[in-house]
Design an enzyme around this catalytic site. Structure first.
Site, PDB file in Angstrom:
ATOM      1  N   SER A   8       0.851  -1.293  -0.011  1.00 34.54           N
ATOM      2  CA  SER A   8      -0.044  -0.110  -0.035  1.00 34.54           C
ATOM      3  C   SER A   8       0.939   1.365   0.084  1.00 34.54           C
ATOM      4  O   SER A   8       0.325   2.156   0.007  1.00 34.54           O
ATOM      5  CB  SER A   8      -0.920  -0.007   1.174  1.00 34.54           C
ATOM      6  OG  SER A   8      -0.005   0.061   2.334  1.00 34.54           O
ATOM      7  N   CYS A   9       2.111   1.066  -0.137  1.00 33.11           N
ATOM      8  CA  CYS A   9       3.021   2.455  -0.065  1.00 33.11           C
ATOM      9  C   CYS A   9       3.766   2.684  -1.283  1.00 33.11           C
ATOM     10  O   CYS A   9       3.582   3.707  -1.616  1.00 33.11           O
ATOM     11  CB  CYS A   9       3.925   2.204   1.391  1.00 33.11           C
ATOM     12  SG  CYS A   9       3.073   1.787   2.833  1.00 33.11           S
ATOM     13  N   PHE A  10       5.033   1.909  -1.466  1.00 34.10           N
ATOM     14  CA  PHE A  10       5.802   2.123  -2.390  1.00 34.10           C
ATOM     15  C   PHE A  10       5.008   2.800  -3.599  1.00 34.10           C
ATOM     16  O   PHE A  10       5.160   3.632  -4.091  1.00 34.10           O
ATOM     17  CB  PHE A  10       6.598   0.984  -2.665  1.00 34.10           C
ATOM     18  CG  PHE A  10       7.803   0.926  -1.561  1.00 34.10           C
ATOM     19  CD1 PHE A  10       7.931   1.796  -0.633  1.00 34.10           C
ATOM     20  CD2 PHE A  10       8.630  -0.263  -1.916  1.00 34.10           C
ATOM     21  CE1 PHE A  10       8.752   1.566   0.387  1.00 34.10           C
ATOM     22  CE2 PHE A  10       9.679  -0.378  -0.685  1.00 34.10           C
ATOM     23  CZ  PHE A  10       9.847   0.486   0.261  1.00 34.10           C
TER      24      PHE A  10
END
Ligand code: UGA
Length: 447
Positions: free
Chosen positions: A274-276
């Protein structure tokens, strides 16, 4: 000294780990989330996601009354506490920029609560927000709703979180560094003294900076890690064209240089989660708005887009171009080990492409199968174990580096598969041992 009461708005990974972390150290924590199901589960001591180490501490915190989660009652949570962490989600818009609707909604409610309070209260933005958000969007909303001036009426900090899923709780309790973006010294000092009390002798190195620098530090960190991954994946693709070359050996040796370091140089099928993916896109969009093109990050993204499809290309090379009716076993669905999260998991484009090419897919993951069922429904089969997944398969693709997959031996593949063909997408198997017993290929291994 009496411990301050803490409120946490939004109980995703960051919010819940923060809430449980403070509760486990004796603080009273009141959380609030707008998803009723999440709050209900938390209040029963049930984690809303798979995360090692969280379950017991959550149960304990709820049982001894240190943590409760309200349903959509930000105002009440803030009013009844002394310091607030805002950890709501910041999803992507279709152009890659971040969507701040939850941040803005939270800011309105926090501001309304501040209006009713007399005591000084520090608001800490923990959500990942692009540079400028806390100063230009959150602060004006807080001031308007509270009818107070930031600095005198209330404090404001931006305190990015660097925890990783799968080791989220451990990362919360033992951070590498603390970044405190502060509106003014008073706000930053208040947050630092909270952390000093929280970490005690293990207080991490702390950087005090401006709000927008803190916001940028988070994006720069994630973008640099994503860059390392795409870089090594690019080198992996080159290795495959060089007989005898092996990206694992290259990465190990390159990582021995202290200036480079060994971490985040594991070649594979690309980065997910869900981040990079979201953060790289958001930084590109943010910078574009400011008139500067982040061309290096654009390339990081495009390497990551095509990398998972290498697994399908391998499959076609080994099975003879036509995948119609072939049985492909997929080991691992989660975007990485120790989580049930499949957001942007690299397995998604792999399975979609295999289905498009007419293959029959059977997949197994130690914990992410329920998540996968919501994505693929009955388009694929779901096995109950790694061995069951391999049964009668023409080819196996190892996608996630779970510990239990590392224990599989060449015999597990040869005994169960129709054709013992293995594609190691995360470089967890020893090529020498495996290629003696089965048709084995791996990311970044020269033929
Ligand atoms: C990442 C950062 O590592 C955290 O510091 C940050 O706080 C978090 O994002 C966030 O912004 O909230 P996370 O997404 O949980 O954490 O997972 P990572 O362990 O960083 O892995 C991300 C992806 O990169 C995974 O798909 C993983 O398989 C892949 N990866 C990682 C590689 O392909 N190679 C590597 O060497 C390392």
């Amino acid at each position: 000294m009496k411990k301050p009461k803490i409120s946490v708005i939004g109980v995703g990974y960051v919010g819940l780990c923060t809430a449980v972390g403070f509760a486990s150290k004796g603080y009273t924590v009141i959380a609030s989330d707008n998803v009723a199901e999440k709050a209900t589960k938390i209040n029963k001591g049930i984690p809303i996601f798979h995360e090692p180490g969280l379950q017991n501490l959550l149960e304990e915190a709820v049982e001894n009354g240190r943590l409760k989660c309200l349903i959509n009652q930000t105002e009440k949570a803030v009013f009844d506490t002394d310091l607030t962490f805002v950890a709501v989600g910041t999803p992507s818009n279709s152009d890659g920029s971040i969507n701040l609707q939850f941040t803005e909604l939270a800011a309105h409610d926090v501001g309304k609560a501040l209006n009713k309070k007399d005591a000084y209260h520090v608001v800490v933005i923990k959500s990942t927000v692009v540079p400028g958000t806390t100063q230009d969007i959150v602060k004006p909303i807080l001031e308007k709703e509270s009818k107070k001036k930031c600095g005198s009426g209330f404090g404001l900090c931006m305190n990015p979180e660097f925890l990783r899923q799968g080791s989220a709780f451990e990362d919360t309790m033992h951070a590498d560094r603390l970044v405190i973006g502060e509106y003014d010294k008073k706000s930053g000092d208040a947050l630092e003294s909270l952390y000093e009390e929280f970490y005690g002798k293990n207080m991490p190195p702390t950087v005090h900076t401006s709000l927008s620098t803190a916001e940028l530090i988070k994006y720069a960190s994630n973008s640099l890690l994503a860059t390392k991954i795409s870089f090594i994946n690019m080198i992996a693709n080159l290795c495959e064209k060089l007989p005898g070359a092996d990206v694992k050996v290259v990465a190990n040796a390159v990582g021995l240089d202290k200036r480079i370091g060994p971490l985040f140089l594991n070649a594979g099928l690309g980065y997910g989660g869900s981040c990079f993916p979201k953060d790289v896109k958001a930084l590109i969009a943010c910078s574009k708005n400011l008139g500067y093109r982040l061309s290096l990050l654009e390339e990081v993204e495009s390497v990551n887009e095509v990398q998972p499809l290498r697994a399908v290309e391998f499959c076609k090379e080994l099975l003879g171009n036509n995948l119609t009716g072939k049985h492909v076993a997929i080991l691992g669905l989660a975007f990485k080990a120790n989580t049930d999260d499949m957001r942007e998991a690299r397995v998604i484009p792999i399975i979609n492409q295999l289905i498009k090419e007419g293959a029959n897919v059977t997949a197994y993951d130690p914990v992410a199968t329920p998540t996968a069922k919501t994505i693929f429904q009955n388009k694929i089969q779901y096995a109950n174990s790694a061995i069951a997944c391999l049964k009668n398969a023409d080819c196996c693709i190892l996608v996630t580096e779970w510990e239990e997959f590392k224990k599989l031996t060449p015999a597990d593949f040869t005994k169960n598969m129709k054709q013992p063909i293995l594609i190691d997408g995360r470089r967890i198997y020893n090529p020498e041992t495996f290629s003696k017993k089965l048709k084995f290929t791996a990311i970044g291994l020269g033929k």
